[in-house]
Design an enzyme around this catalytic site. Structure first.
Site, mmCIF file in Angstrom:
data_model
loop_
_atom_site.group_PDB
_atom_site.id
_atom_site.type_symbol
_atom_site.label_atom_id
_atom_site.label_comp_id
_atom_site.label_asym_id
_atom_site.label_seq_id
_atom_site.Cartn_x
_atom_site.Cartn_y
_atom_site.Cartn_z
ATOM 1 N N HIS A 129 0.833 -1.200 0.000
ATOM 2 C CA HIS A 129 0.000 0.000 0.000
ATOM 3 C C HIS A 129 0.871 1.255 0.000
ATOM 4 O O HIS A 129 0.586 2.232 -0.706
ATOM 5 C CB HIS A 129 -0.921 -0.008 1.218
ATOM 6 C CG HIS A 129 -1.908 -1.134 1.223
ATOM 7 N ND1 HIS A 129 -3.266 -0.944 1.047
ATOM 8 C CD2 HIS A 129 -1.737 -2.465 1.364
ATOM 9 C CE1 HIS A 129 -3.881 -2.118 1.093
ATOM 10 N NE2 HIS A 129 -2.971 -3.052 1.278
ATOM 11 N N ASP A 183 -6.922 5.092 1.977
ATOM 12 C CA ASP A 183 -6.958 3.706 1.555
ATOM 13 C C ASP A 183 -8.388 3.194 1.574
ATOM 14 O O ASP A 183 -9.147 3.427 2.525
ATOM 15 C CB ASP A 183 -6.090 2.856 2.486
ATOM 16 C CG ASP A 183 -5.605 1.579 1.828
ATOM 17 O OD1 ASP A 183 -6.465 0.775 1.436
ATOM 18 O OD2 ASP A 183 -4.386 1.397 1.703
#
Length: 486
Positions: A19, A125
Site C-alpha cells: 500500500h 486507503d
C-alpha cells in the site's frame, strides 16, 4: 498563493509495504502536478523508514511526512496473521489520532508546517472507511484509493449479493464460481465473458474470515466516497472498470503509477535493499535468470521452501531469490544454508530484499515467480517479463488467474507447491515464445496507456482537475465560515 496551488491532499494508506508503494507513486504524481501532499504514516513505519523519509521530504518543498500511532505495541511483529488486529487498532486508536491531526491541518499555519495551506482533500486507503468518514465530517472531501485490481474490487463488492441470493456458502463445501452466477444483477453476463474468466474461490471459501469480512464491508462503504481510484488501466481491465462505474460515484483508472510517476525506491521500502543484486545480474546471460519474490507478507513452510528450491535447481537456470528474514520463521537460518549449498558457484543469489523494479527491467531476467500481489503483477506487466504465479491470499488468486487465463503473459500454479510443478512451470515461462510474445504485447499496450494522450495519462489529468475542483469548493466553504465567524 495562486488558487491552483491551494490544493493540499492528505494521503493515508494502510501501513503495509504494498500500500505504501502505491500511495508514494501517487503522491509523486500529485507533486509533479503542483499540489501539496501530506503523507500520513504510522509512527512505527515512519521510524522504520528513518532517514529515507526525511531525504524524500527534503527533495520537495510541497511534500511532508507526518504520522499517527497505529494502536499496537512497539514490539508487535505486524505480520500477516496480525492484519485483522492492525486494521482494528487503526480504526479505533488510529482513528482518534487521525481526527485530531486532520482537524489541525484544516487550519492554515498548523504547527506541523506553517508553509502548507490547509488540507483541502483526503485520499484514503479504500479499506479504511473511517478515514473518509472522518474527513467528510470535518468538511474535507474524500476519495477512496484501492491498491488492488479493479476485478478484485468488483469481486469483493459482489460477495454480499452472492450471500443474499443464496449462492454462498457453497452447499456441502462444493461448487465453483467459475460457473455463471444467477440472480445477481450483471454478474451472470459478467462471468460468462470468455475474455474475463475469474476465480472467486479465494473469496468464497473464506468469506467468513475476519480480514476478508472487513475488506468486503469497506468495499461496500467505498461507494459513499466522492470517487474511487485504481492503479490500473482501461486496456488491462476495461470490463471490470465498466461494471464498477455503475456502482461508484466516479472511477479513475490511473495506473500503473510506478511507471507514470515513480517515487525514489529508497523512500518506498520498509526493507533495506541488497546492494549486490545488480552487480550479480550484470554477470548473467540475457534472459537467463529466474527472479523469485513472494512479496512483503507471504509466509511459507519449510516443506514449501524445499519444494521451491528443488524445483528451481532442477530447471538448470540461475536464480535470484528474495527470502525475507521473517518468511520461514524459526527454520529461516537452516533454509538459507540449504539454499546456498544447493546453488553452487554462481548458480544463484539469495537476498533478504531486492530493488524489484530495477531487477525486473534488467536484461538478465527471463521470468518472475511471484505471489501475484497487484504491485508485483503490474510491475511484471510493464517490463514484459513472463510470470509464474503462486498466489498466497486476498486478491492474489484473482490476479494470477488473469495472468494465466486472460492476458496469457504467464502461468498460474494456483496453490500447488510441488518440485515437479515448479520445474515444469518455470521452464515453460522461460522458454515459451507464445508467453513471451503475449508479455511483450501487453507491455507495449500499457506503455501506450501511460504516455501523453494515453488512457491512464488522461485519467490522471482528469483526477488532478477533480481534486482541484473539490479543493476549490473546500477553500470557498472555509472562507464563508471565517466570514460568518467575524
Amino acid at each position: 498563493m495562486a488558487e491552483a496551488d491551494m490544493a493540499h491532499v492528505l494521503v493515508f494508506p494502510v501501513p503495509a509495504q504494498g500500500h505504501l508503494n502505491s500511495f508514494l507513486h501517487f503522491s509523486t504524481g500529485l507533486l509533479r502536478a503542483g499540489l501539496h501532499v501530506t503523507f500520513l504514516h504510522t509512527d512505527h513505519n515512519l521510524r522504520r523508514l528513518g532517514a529515507a523519509a526525511r531525504e524524500a521530504a527534503a527533495a520537495s518543498p510541497r511534500l511532508r511526512f507526518l504520522s499517527i500511532p497505529d494502536g499496537l505495541p512497539d514490539d508487535d511483529p505486524r505480520a500477516v496473521d496480525g492484519l485483522p488486529r492492525l486494521v482494528q487498532a487503526l480504526s479505533t486508536t488510529g482513528a482518534a489520532a487521525y481526527r485530531d491531526l486532520l482537524a489541525s491541518l484544516r487550519r492554515r499555519g498548523s504547527a506541523a508546517n506553517d508553509e502548507f495551506p490547509p488540507v483541502t482533500c483526503v485520499v484514503a486507503d479504500g479499506i479504511m472507511p473511517f478515514a473518509w468518514d472522518i474527513a467528510e465530517e470535518l468538511g474535507v472531501p474524500a476519495i477512496a484509493y484501492r491498491t488492488v485490481s479493479a476485478c478484485s474490487v468488483l469481486a469483493y463488492l459482489s460477495v454480499p449479493r452472492l450471500v443474499e441470493r443464496g449462492e454462498l456458502p457453497f452447499p456441502n463445501g462444493g461448487g465453483d464460481l467459475d460457473e455463471p452466477v444467477r440472480g445477481v444483477p450483471g454478474m451472470e453476463s459478467f462471468l460468462r465473458r470468455r475474455d474475463l474468466p475469474i476465480q472467486f474461490r479465494s473469496l468464497t471459501d473464506t468469506y467468513q474470515d475476519p480480514l476478508l469480512k472487513a475488506v468486503v464491508a469497506a468495499t461496500v462503504d467505498s461507494c459513499r466516497a466522492r470517487a474511487l481510484m485504481l492503479n490500473t488501466t482501461a486496456s488491462l481491465e476495461g470490463p471490470s472498470l465498466a461494471h464498477l462505474a455503475e456502482e461508484m460515484r466516479d472511477v479513475f483508472a490511473i495506473g500503473p503509477l510506478h511507471a507514470m510517476s515513480p517515487a525514489p525506491a529508497v523512500a518506498t521500502s520498509l526493507w533495506r535493499h541488497d546492494d549486490g543484486c545488480t552487480a550479480w545480474l550484470d554477470g548473467q546471460a540475457e534472459r537467463s535468470v529466474v527472479y523469485i519474490s513472494l512479496g512483503s507478507l507471504t509466509v511459507i513452510s519449510y516443506k514449501q521452501f524445499t519444494e521451491f528450491l528443488h524445483g528451481l535447481v532442477a530447471t538448470g537456470y540461475p536464480f535470484l531469490w528474495v527470502l525475507r528474514p521473517d518468511m520461514l520463521g524459526a527454520s529461516q537460518d537452516a533454509a538459507l544454508q540449504e539454499a546456498l549449498s544447493a546453488l553452487g558457484e554462481g548458480r544463484g543469489l539469495v537476498v533478504p530484499w531486492a530493488p524489484q523494479r530495477d531487477v525486473l527491467r534488467h536484461r538478465a531476467v527471463g521470468s518472475f515467480l511471484t505471489h501475484s500481489g497487484w504491485n508485483s503483477t503490474i510491475e511484471g506487466v510493464v517490463e514484459g517479463v513472463p510470470m509464474v504465479c503462486w498466489p498466497f491470499f486476498a486478491d492474489q488468486q484473482i490476479n494470477s488467474r488473469f495472468v494465466g487465463a486472460v492476458w496469457r503473459n504467464g502461468l498460474d500454479m494456483k496453490d500447488v507447491c510441488e518440485r515437479g510443478v515448479v520445474e515444469k512451470t518455470v521452464r515453460e515461462a522461460m522458454e515459451s515464445d507464445e508467453v513471451r510474445s503475449s508479455a511483450r504485447a501487453l507491455a507495449e499496450q500499457v506503455q501506450r496507456d501511460i504516455t501523453d494522450g494515453g488512457s491512464s495519462a488522461m485519467e490522471f489529468k482528469r483526477l488532478v482537475g477533480f481534486i482541484r475542483e473539490l479543493s476549490s469548493t473546500t477553500s470557498a466553504t472555509d472562507k464563508d465560515l471565517l466570514q460568518n465567524q467575524e
